[in-house]
Write a protein that holds these residues in place. Structure first.
Motif, mmCIF file in Angstrom:
data_model
loop_
_atom_site.group_PDB
_atom_site.id
_atom_site.type_symbol
_atom_site.label_atom_id
_atom_site.label_comp_id
_atom_site.label_asym_id
_atom_site.label_seq_id
_atom_site.Cartn_x
_atom_site.Cartn_y
_atom_site.Cartn_z
ATOM 1 N N ARG A 114 0.870 -1.301 0.040
ATOM 2 C CA ARG A 114 -0.053 0.130 0.160
ATOM 3 C C ARG A 114 0.791 1.038 -0.170
ATOM 4 O O ARG A 114 1.911 1.167 0.658
ATOM 5 C CB ARG A 114 -0.838 -0.093 1.148
ATOM 6 C CG ARG A 114 -1.778 1.171 1.497
ATOM 7 C CD ARG A 114 -2.659 0.901 2.626
ATOM 8 N NE ARG A 114 -3.213 2.241 3.094
ATOM 9 C CZ ARG A 114 -2.607 3.245 3.937
ATOM 10 N NH1 ARG A 114 -1.424 2.879 4.570
ATOM 11 N NH2 ARG A 114 -3.282 4.151 4.356
ATOM 12 N N GLY A 116 0.613 4.102 1.219
ATOM 13 C CA GLY A 116 0.536 4.826 2.506
ATOM 14 C C GLY A 116 1.436 4.181 3.676
ATOM 15 O O GLY A 116 2.055 4.586 4.601
ATOM 16 N N THR A 120 4.774 9.086 3.399
ATOM 17 C CA THR A 120 4.072 9.844 4.442
ATOM 18 C C THR A 120 3.624 11.229 3.963
ATOM 19 O O THR A 120 4.400 11.940 3.117
ATOM 20 C CB THR A 120 5.193 10.365 5.520
ATOM 21 O OG1 THR A 120 6.028 9.006 5.857
ATOM 22 C CG2 THR A 120 4.868 11.128 6.484
ATOM 23 N N ARG A 121 2.545 11.349 4.228
ATOM 24 C CA ARG A 121 1.908 12.789 3.642
ATOM 25 C C ARG A 121 2.639 13.993 4.073
ATOM 26 O O ARG A 121 2.881 14.062 5.368
ATOM 27 C CB ARG A 121 0.310 12.849 3.873
ATOM 28 C CG ARG A 121 -0.116 13.791 3.080
ATOM 29 C CD ARG A 121 -1.832 14.113 3.427
ATOM 30 N NE ARG A 121 -2.346 15.212 2.526
ATOM 31 C CZ ARG A 121 -3.525 15.465 2.809
ATOM 32 N NH1 ARG A 121 -4.309 15.210 3.551
ATOM 33 N NH2 ARG A 121 -3.985 16.641 2.163
ATOM 34 N N SER A 242 -9.661 11.569 -3.232
ATOM 35 C CA SER A 242 -9.173 11.958 -1.876
ATOM 36 C C SER A 242 -7.805 11.507 -1.570
ATOM 37 O O SER A 242 -7.356 10.607 -1.944
ATOM 38 C CB SER A 242 -10.162 11.511 -0.897
ATOM 39 O OG SER A 242 -10.227 10.023 -0.697
ATOM 40 N N PRO A 243 -7.108 12.225 -0.455
ATOM 41 C CA PRO A 243 -5.795 11.552 -0.055
ATOM 42 C C PRO A 243 -5.786 10.422 0.533
ATOM 43 O O PRO A 243 -4.952 9.322 0.329
ATOM 44 C CB PRO A 243 -5.651 12.664 1.067
ATOM 45 C CG PRO A 243 -6.331 14.024 0.687
ATOM 46 C CD PRO A 243 -7.439 13.488 0.106
ATOM 47 N N LYS A 244 -7.124 9.762 1.298
ATOM 48 C CA LYS A 244 -7.010 8.525 1.851
ATOM 49 C C LYS A 244 -7.069 7.435 0.774
ATOM 50 O O LYS A 244 -6.258 6.548 0.645
ATOM 51 C CB LYS A 244 -8.492 8.590 2.386
ATOM 52 C CG LYS A 244 -8.706 7.075 3.099
ATOM 53 C CD LYS A 244 -9.871 6.957 3.893
ATOM 54 C CE LYS A 244 -10.230 5.387 4.281
ATOM 55 N NZ LYS A 244 -10.011 4.554 3.434
ATOM 56 N N ASP A 245 -8.009 7.651 -0.329
ATOM 57 C CA ASP A 245 -8.140 6.876 -1.432
ATOM 58 C C ASP A 245 -6.642 6.919 -2.171
ATOM 59 O O ASP A 245 -6.258 5.871 -2.640
ATOM 60 C CB ASP A 245 -8.991 7.137 -2.545
ATOM 61 C CG ASP A 245 -10.399 6.892 -1.993
ATOM 62 O OD1 ASP A 245 -10.669 6.090 -1.058
ATOM 63 O OD2 ASP A 245 -11.418 7.456 -2.348
ATOM 64 N N PHE A 247 -3.524 7.399 -0.898
ATOM 65 C CA PHE A 247 -2.622 6.307 -0.063
ATOM 66 C C PHE A 247 -2.850 4.952 0.158
ATOM 67 O O PHE A 247 -2.097 4.216 0.559
ATOM 68 C CB PHE A 247 -2.422 7.349 1.223
ATOM 69 C CG PHE A 247 -1.637 8.543 0.962
ATOM 70 C CD1 PHE A 247 -0.046 8.260 0.772
ATOM 71 C CD2 PHE A 247 -2.074 9.671 1.178
ATOM 72 C CE1 PHE A 247 0.396 9.618 0.255
ATOM 73 C CE2 PHE A 247 -1.274 10.788 1.027
ATOM 74 C CZ PHE A 247 -0.012 10.550 0.690
ATOM 75 N N ASP A 248 -4.248 4.669 -0.469
ATOM 76 C CA ASP A 248 -4.587 3.251 -0.498
ATOM 77 C C ASP A 248 -4.258 2.356 -1.702
ATOM 78 O O ASP A 248 -4.361 1.352 -1.639
ATOM 79 C CB ASP A 248 -6.105 3.127 -0.111
ATOM 80 C CG ASP A 248 -6.656 3.279 1.156
ATOM 81 O OD1 ASP A 248 -5.690 3.161 2.080
ATOM 82 O OD2 ASP A 248 -7.614 3.593 1.426
#
Length: 297
Positions: A114, A116, A120-121, A242-245, A247-248
């Motif tokens: 993954r 993420g 690291t953001r 989105s940032p979440k998607d 980094f997934d």
């Protein structure tokens, strides 16, 4: 260039090679093109036919024409070389990163990770540390916005922009014909710079930087982007990610750091060849332009 005599394009004394060179000169274009009340310049045959130009003697005409032909052949050869290099890079990229086509023994040495887990953001804001506005170019990477656009598009006050440091990455969600799923680039040109908060910025760890740069420069990672952003999810040229998607996203990476380095070095050398070839084309085209300006005053 010695003026010789004043002739029109109808003159049989004009050498074909020289006539071709003449039609590419600023002098010719200034006389031949008319706007005729529109914003789109167009060539009027009547204007061209009635134009007269200072022309040298036959021997000098031939030398000028042949010199221009030589330059154009060099430019054409370099452009063919550039296209071949880009095609080979694409083929190698497909071969290395098309995991489904690996032999079973090779697949064992690659792992799914993954993004993420190895990135690291970055959300740090600029607080006066930098006055350099950055933008992403598909060819030039992260570059000074003023150099790329010949002006500053960002706000003059760069406080609260994201502060990006050398070696860190930014993902531009803007779409284009060359980058339908956006572009990821690493900051290599400058020690630091400022970038819009519309970009997703991050640093990498536990992976070779050049390998991951190569991976992001290949079209393969777009497969994962496409699973989280479809054509219908676009909003005014920006992908709705989105940032979440982001980094997934799942990436395939060699287990061995030495293999990562080997792949990274191989593609870095190819990129260098491509940049050098593109630079030679630019220099030759500048030389051609300067020649035309010098010859036809």
């Amino acid at each position: 260039m010695k003026s010789g005599e004043i002739w029109s394009l109808y003159s049989s004394a004009l050498k074909p090679e020289f006539l071709y060179a003449l039609t590419q000169s600023v002098q010719f274009l200034n006389q031949a093109l008319q706007t005729a009340g529109t914003k789109m310049p167009r060539a009027e045959w009547k204007t061209i036919a009635e134009a007269y130009f200072a022309v040298p003697q036959a021997e000098e005409q031939e030398k000028i024409g042949l010199l221009l032909q030589k330059l154009e052949k060099l430019i054409a050869a370099e452009k063919r070389k550039l296209l071949l290099l880009e095609q080979k890079r694409e083929a190698y990229s497909q071969k290395v990163f098309s995991y489904g086509s690996h032999h079973e023994e090779d697949v064992k040495h690659w792992k799914t990770m993954r993004l993420g887990d190895i990135a690291t953001r970055i959300t740090r804001r600029n607080k006066g540390q930098s006055n350099l506005p950055l933008t992403i170019s598909a060819r030039d990477g992260l570059i000074d916005q003023r150099q790329f656009f010949s002006k500053q598009v960002a706000s003059k006050n760069l406080d609260n922009y994201i502060l990006l440091q050398r070696g860190e990455f930014a993902y531009n969600k803007s779409t284009s014909s060359d980058s339908p799923w956006g572009t990821i680039k690493r900051l290599d040109r400058y020690d630091q710079g400022c970038i819009s908060t519309l970009y997703i910025c991050f640093s990498m760890h536990s992976v070779d930087p050049q390998f991951i740069t190569t991976l992001f420069n290949s079209p393969i990672w777009h497969r994962e982007i496409q699973t989280i952003a479809t054509e219908g999810a676009r909003n005014h040229g920006l992908l709705n990610i989105s940032p979440k998607d982001f980094f997934d996203i799942q990436l395939q990476i060699p287990d061995s750091l030495s293999e990562q380095k080997h792949i990274g070095r191989f593609f870095a050398a190819y990129e260098q060849l491509i940049r050098q070839t593109a630079k030679r084309i630019g220099l030759l085209e500048k030389k051609k332009k300067a020649l035309l300006q010098t010859m036809f005053i």
